[in-house]
Design an enzyme around this catalytic site. Structure first.
Site, PDB file in Angstrom:
ATOM      1  N   CYS A  35       0.813  -1.224   0.000  1.00 42.59           N
ATOM      2  CA  CYS A  35       0.000   0.000   0.000  1.00 42.59           C
ATOM      3  C   CYS A  35       0.844   1.270   0.000  1.00 42.59           C
ATOM      4  O   CYS A  35       0.294   2.371   0.080  1.00 42.59           O
ATOM      5  CB  CYS A  35      -0.949   0.007   1.195  1.00 42.59           C
ATOM      6  SG  CYS A  35      -0.102   0.156   2.799  1.00 42.59           S
TER       7      CYS A  35
ATOM      8  N   CYS B 125       9.469   9.282  18.805  1.00 37.31           N
ATOM      9  CA  CYS B 125       8.157   8.662  18.657  1.00 37.31           C
ATOM     10  C   CYS B 125       7.155   9.290  19.625  1.00 37.31           C
ATOM     11  O   CYS B 125       7.512   9.635  20.760  1.00 37.31           O
ATOM     12  CB  CYS B 125       8.231   7.156  18.928  1.00 37.31           C
ATOM     13  SG  CYS B 125       9.234   6.225  17.767  1.00 37.31           S
TER      14      CYS B 125
ATOM     15  N   CYS C 201      13.092  28.043  33.931  1.00 38.42           N
ATOM     16  CA  CYS C 201      13.052  27.487  32.570  1.00 38.42           C
ATOM     17  C   CYS C 201      12.948  25.965  32.526  1.00 38.42           C
ATOM     18  O   CYS C 201      12.945  25.369  31.449  1.00 38.42           O
ATOM     19  CB  CYS C 201      14.276  27.934  31.785  1.00 38.42           C
ATOM     20  SG  CYS C 201      15.833  27.229  32.405  1.00 38.42           S
TER      21      CYS C 201
ATOM     22  N   CYS D 151      27.377  25.358  47.884  1.00 39.20           N
ATOM     23  CA  CYS D 151      26.212  25.737  48.680  1.00 39.20           C
ATOM     24  C   CYS D 151      24.937  25.482  47.926  1.00 39.20           C
ATOM     25  O   CYS D 151      24.936  25.063  46.767  1.00 39.20           O
ATOM     26  CB  CYS D 151      26.318  27.202  49.086  1.00 39.20           C
ATOM     27  SG  CYS D 151      26.172  28.339  47.689  1.00 39.20           S
TER      28      CYS D 151
END
Length: 486
Positions: free
Chosen positions: A325, A343, A400, A410
């Site tokens: 096909c 994906c 962000c 620290c």
């Protein structure tokens, strides 16, 4: 008249001894003509072998295709003359058949002249032929493949120069008898013909014997039973018909094995077809094809519902192209091919694949590699492991969302992506002008040096207290601002 009666009596006697598959006689013809098929008796360990295309092939048999004794009665048989006869065989050379012809002549002349002789000839061909031909434990058919099939009927003394020493050197070459005929009127390879004859003969022996079904324990003739090819276990057809139908209805075509405990022998497709309905066999055939294709390496089904064509693919690529096909899809997610983009699988789906592959046994891993491709699975596993490690060893920047790893120092963090300051403990975004104020507040719950060893903590306190305004060490100077702060 006496000869005619003797001939008829001999035919009646032979027909009472041999079944209709072994003797064919036309008593209405004059003279009487017929053919008797004589199977030579072979040892239990008898083999057929041949050197073909430089390779020695051999297989064991219990049945040799018959030597055909074609005959017709002279008018004065048996009073004066023996029957006229011809010997025909597929696996004997003409010189060997000629030797048997001489033995039959000798039997007539020396022992039974003037009497019926056909039964005596049959006994010779059945029980003594191999001994006279010096064939003990095997028959060598190498000559067939050295002289060619078309030359077998005209096989002559000159052909001995082409035969192996073991064949040509051990036998004297005499005049070939015109009554000796090497039969080459068959299709295919002689070894295959003899294998097939062995299979059919074994089945006939099985059909005539009585057997006990290992399921219902009834005694049945072999004609009403089936025998699994590899293991030899026998069951009646009724029990196996029900067994096969149930298995096929359940879709477990690979489970069609011998019911005997721990036996893995499988029936032949012909045996299955004989015992089930046409619809059930069509389903069996379809399921078997699907199972076979699924077990093949690098095969995937086209995901389009109207297609489902099995497609071979390159294990080094996610791209699969259906030739039926023309649909191009991703091997992993079965969606339209998306190139190097990841994906669109949910995290749950990815984690399920990841856990199944990493926790599966070797067989499971091989099956998944056939379905998804080993390269693609390894790539997915590496990505998930990297994401898992990042999730366990980093925290997102509150501005962000960039993953930030803290190795030492620290708890005031600076995002390398957006340069924002934030607290490692509570992920609060800090004032860029004075990021340490978050830790200096007496009521603050976040400790600037939480997690540091004592020596590093003391050094860090001293350094970071000096830099309370957030200025770097390099920018430190005794300017007015610093003095005013003190």
């Amino acid at each position: 008249m006496e000869d005619h009666e003797a001939q008829n009596d001999e035919i009646l006697a032979l027909k009472s001894i041999f079944d209709e598959t072994q003797i064919h006689v036309n008593s209405s013809s004059h003279p009487i003509v017929g053919c008797i098929y004589v199977k030579p008796e072979v040892p239990s360990t008898f083999e057929i072998q041949a050197k073909k295309n430089g390779q020695l092939l051999k297989f064991r048999v219990q049945h040799l295709s018959p030597i055909e004794l074609h005959f017709n009665y002279p008018v004065n048989y048996p009073s004066e003359k023996p029957p006229n006869f011809t010997l025909v065989c597929k696996w004997l050379r003409r010189d060997q058949l000629s030797k048997l012809c001489q033995q039959l002549d000798k039997k007539w002349e020396d022992d039974v002249k003037g009497q019926a002789v056909l039964f005596e000839w049959i006994q010779i061909l059945q029980y003594e032929a191999l001994k006279w031909l010096e064939i003990d434990s095997y028959v060598d058919l190498s000559w067939v493949y050295m002289t060619g099939q078309n030359s077998r009927l005209s096989y002559g003394p000159s052909d001995y120069q082409q035969l192996p020493t073991a064949i040509a050197g051990s036998r004297s070459v005499g005049k070939l008898d015109s009554r000796a005929v090497c039969d080459n009127q068959y299709e295919g390879d002689l070894l295959d013909v003899l294998r097939e004859y062995e299979r059919i003969a074994e089945q006939l022996v099985f059909d005539k014997a009585s057997h006990t079904c290992k399921v219902c324990f009834d005694h049945r003739l072999g004609a009403n039973c089936i025998q699994f090819p590899s293991c030899g276990h026998v069951y009646c057809k009724e029990c196996m018909s029900s067994y096969f139908e149930v298995k096929i209805t359940e879709g477990t075509v690979n489970g069609l094995i011998c019911p005997e405990d721990k036996c893995t022998s499988q029936p032949s497709p012909g045996q299955i077809k004989e015992l089930i309905s046409p619809d059930a066999f069509e389903r069996y055939d379809s399921l078997l094809l699907q199972s076979t294709i699924a077990s093949m390496i690098n095969i995937a089904y086209c995901p389009r519902p109207q297609c489902q064509y099995p497609v071979s693919y390159d294990p080094e690529s996610n791209l699969v192209s259906c030739p039926y096909c023309n649909f191009h899809f991703c091997l992993m997610c079965k969606a339209t091919y998306h190139g190097v983009a990841p994906c669109k699988m949910s995290s749950t789906e990815k984690m399920k694949l990841f856990e199944t592959y990493t926790n599966g046994d070797d067989s499971t891993k091989v099956d998944m590699e056939k379905r998804y491709g080993k390269k693609q699975l390894i790539s997915m596993i590496n990505d998930i492991q990297a994401e898992t490690w990042i999730g366990q060893n980093s925290k997102p920047c509150p501005h962000c969302n960039a993953p930030i790893e803290k190795k030492d120092g620290c708890n005031k963090m600076s995002c390398p992506r957006c340069s924002s300051y934030f607290c490692w403990l509570c992920l609060t975004q800090l004032d860029p002008k004075c990021p340490y104020l978050h830790f200096s507040n007496a009521s603050a719950r976040c400790n600037l040096f939480e997690g540091l060893v004592q020596d590093d903590r003391e050094d860090a306190v001293e350094v970071d207290w000096i830099n309370i305004n957030g200025d770097s060490d390099d920018d430190f100077s005794e300017d007015d601002g610093f003095i005013n702060m003190l």
